[in-house]
Enzyme design. Structure first.
Site, PDB file in Angstrom:
ATOM      1  N   ASN A  70      -3.590  -0.740  -6.770  1.00 49.91           N
ATOM      2  CA  ASN A  70      -4.159  -0.915  -5.303  1.00 49.91           C
ATOM      3  C   ASN A  70      -5.634  -0.605  -5.508  1.00 49.91           C
ATOM      4  OD1 ASN A  70      -3.721  -0.953  -2.208  1.00 49.91           O
ATOM      5  ND2 ASN A  70      -2.315   0.321  -2.325  1.00 49.91           N
ATOM      6  N   LYS A  92      -5.707   2.796  -6.564  1.00 51.14           N
ATOM      7  CA  LYS A  92      -4.816   3.524  -6.741  1.00 51.14           C
ATOM      8  C   LYS A  92      -4.276   2.263  -8.170  1.00 51.14           C
ATOM      9  CE  LYS A  92      -0.683   5.341  -4.047  1.00 51.14           C
ATOM     10  NZ  LYS A  92       0.479   4.546  -2.963  1.00 51.14           N
ATOM     11  N   ARG A 147      -1.966  -5.642  -5.885  1.00 53.91           N
ATOM     12  CA  ARG A 147      -1.435  -5.515  -4.637  1.00 53.91           C
ATOM     13  C   ARG A 147      -2.952  -6.818  -3.576  1.00 53.91           C
ATOM     14  NH1 ARG A 147      -2.587  -1.217   0.748  1.00 53.91           N
ATOM     15  NH2 ARG A 147      -1.033  -2.835   2.574  1.00 53.91           N
ATOM     16  N   HIS A 162       2.456  -5.303   5.484  1.00 54.89           N
ATOM     17  CA  HIS A 162       3.691  -4.058   4.344  1.00 54.89           C
ATOM     18  C   HIS A 162       5.029  -5.062   4.238  1.00 54.89           C
ATOM     19  CE1 HIS A 162       2.586  -0.049   7.500  1.00 54.89           C
ATOM     20  NE2 HIS A 162       1.971  -0.749   6.787  1.00 54.89           N
ATOM     21  N   ARG A 218      -4.535   3.629  14.987  1.00 56.08           N
ATOM     22  CA  ARG A 218      -4.599   1.967  15.448  1.00 56.08           C
ATOM     23  C   ARG A 218      -4.176   2.234  17.085  1.00 56.08           C
ATOM     24  NH1 ARG A 218      -3.094  -0.052  10.533  1.00 56.08           N
ATOM     25  NH2 ARG A 218      -4.274  -0.448   9.457  1.00 56.08           N
ATOM     26  N   GLU A 247       6.901   1.313  -2.992  1.00 54.53           N
ATOM     27  CA  GLU A 247       6.065  -0.978  -3.255  1.00 54.53           C
ATOM     28  C   GLU A 247       5.485  -1.172  -4.651  1.00 54.53           C
ATOM     29  OE1 GLU A 247       3.872  -0.880   1.070  1.00 54.53           O
ATOM     30  OE2 GLU A 247       4.433   1.034   0.222  1.00 54.53           O
TER      31      GLU A 247
END
Ligand code: ADP
Length: 407
Positions: free
Chosen positions: A8, A15, A102, A191, A252, A395
């Site tokens: 990722n 990551k 990802r 997501h 956000r 994930e």
């Protein structure tokens, strides 16, 4: 062999996770941050993997940390390989059969895990128009990984993919159709990997087939979104053209009247980048309550802080509105799941989000909800009309599984 390396890649971070899909276990994982800055940080964790039937406490995991300058993603991969060589596990003993990446935005083009050919790379690059912060960073990771792992297939798993099943009525914004077409403006949803994983894990946990099961999944992390899943298919989701829409998040705003943006441009003198930063980075819990961390908000609310209290109330108000809307869209609901940092840990948020649904028989059991624990667990009362679960998301495992399925 079923070991997959999951990557990722962010603009200044990498990551990684080495996953044994067959054993559903992470063997090691790490995070390299502040790539391209004066000093980078490296952390590499080697996990103790349980034998079947055994549970191993996470505290047995061994974490190694380090600081050093890391020029770019290519160097970050060298550092990652050094971590495996120095601390294990030995990659020669657990050779990854594939690398799963990802990728945030797959547009309306990618809805399956996709082996990364040069043409796919061009497409991911082209989709940077829609995700200018994310796709270029994902691509930098892909290119560096291909150089480091030249002999295995690389697969892209898209955050938007699970939401490709949204019906047109759910993904179409009510704006001039030609403008929307020309600029590819529609709701894409994000997501997706987590919503897919959690909805499948929830169905397995309650022992019912996905088919015919009406689910609502709340992914409440720093970013937050909710998805209505009907028979295993995403039919409605709260993030839209970008991850800005929908729930109140760490930084956000989520839903806001678009005219606020015009007003701030005309009257407040804010430019596009300032508006972008305001709504994406300085709003949500941070903007309202001074912290993007729900732990701080809860602690200060409990101590009587009014700004934290309002931030919490706005957060919960939005969750309730979405729960109601999605129950209406689905024509009822069988399972409601909570996941990610807030969803897995904040019992108060779970209880308050569903507190007004008692009229339809939704009952959260206070003791079960307060209990902490690993793994999927039920928090609804035995007489609840709807199963309410906490499902820790994974994930990395989902990306690894999808990567294997594509090769
Ligand atoms: P990301 O979206 O960055 O992957 P996570 O899913 O890890 O985020 O969620 C991070 C957030 O989870 C933190 O910012 C914090 O608000 C929240 N969180 C973590 N632990 C707790 C806790 N024990 N109680 C309440 N909130 C928590």
């Amino acid at each position: 062999m079923s070991v997959v390396l999951v990557i990722n890649s962010g603009s200044s971070s990498l990551k990684y996770s080495l996953v044994d899909v067959e054993r559903e276990a992470e063997l090691a994982g790490g995070l390299i941050e502040r790539i391209g800055q004066q000093s980078g940080t490296v952390s590499h964790t080697v996990r103790v993997v349980a034998r079947p039937g055994e549970t191993v406490p996470a505290m047995l995991d061994v974490r190694h940390s380090d600081e050093r300058p890391i020029a770019d993603h290519g160097e970050a991969f060298d550092v990652m390989l050094q971590q495996f060589a120095a601390h294990g596990p030995d990659l020669a003993g657990h050779p990854p059969v594939a690398v799963g990446h990802r990728v945030v935005h797959g547009g309306a083009r990618f809805f399956e895990p996709t082996p990364i050919t040069p043409l796919v790379e061009i497409n991911i690059d082209e989709l940077s128009v829609l995700a200018p912060l994310h796709n270029p960073a994902n691509l930098a990771g892909i290119r560096a990984a291909k150089a480091a792992f030249a002999d295995v297939p690389h697969v892209a798993v898209f955050d938007t993919a699970f939401h490709q099943t949204l019906p047109p009525a759910a993904y179409t914004y009510a704006i001039d159709a030609e403008v929307a077409r020309n600029h590819r403006i529609r709701r894409y949803g994000f997501h997706g990997t987590s919503h897919k994983y959690v909805s499948e894990a929830a169905a397995a946990f309650v022992g019912r087939p996905l088919d015919g099961l009406r689910q609502i999944v709340f992914h409440l992390g720093n970013g937050a979104s909710v998805t209505a899943v009907d028979g295993g298919r995403s039919v409605e989701t709260s993030m839209g053209f970008t991850p800005l829409e929908g729930l109140v998040m760490g930084t956000r705003s989520g839903d806001i009247d678009a005219a606020v943006v015009f007003h701030l441009a005309r009257r407040g003198g804010l430019g596009t980048d300032q508006l972008d930063a305001l709504l994406n980075k300085r709003s949500g819990l941070l903007g309202l309550g001074g912290s993007n961390d729900m732990r701080d908000i809860l602690a200060r609310r409990d101590a009587g802080d009014e700004t934290a209290s309002l931030a919490y109330d706005v957060y919960i108000h939005r969750l309730r509105a979405y729960a109601g809307a999605y129950i209406a869209q689905l024509g009822g609901v069988d399972v409601i799941s909570f996941t990610a940092g807030v969803g897995e840990n904040a019992a108060a948020v779970r209880a308050d989000a569903l507190a007004t649904l008692g009229f339809m028989g939704v009952r959260v059991d206070a003791d079960r909800n307060a209990e902490r624990g690993a793994g999927t667990r039920r928090i609804s009362a035995d007489d609840s009309s709807v199963e309410v679960l906490v499902v820790p998301t994974d994930e990395e495992l989902e990306i690894a599984r999808q990567t294997l399925s594509a090769i």
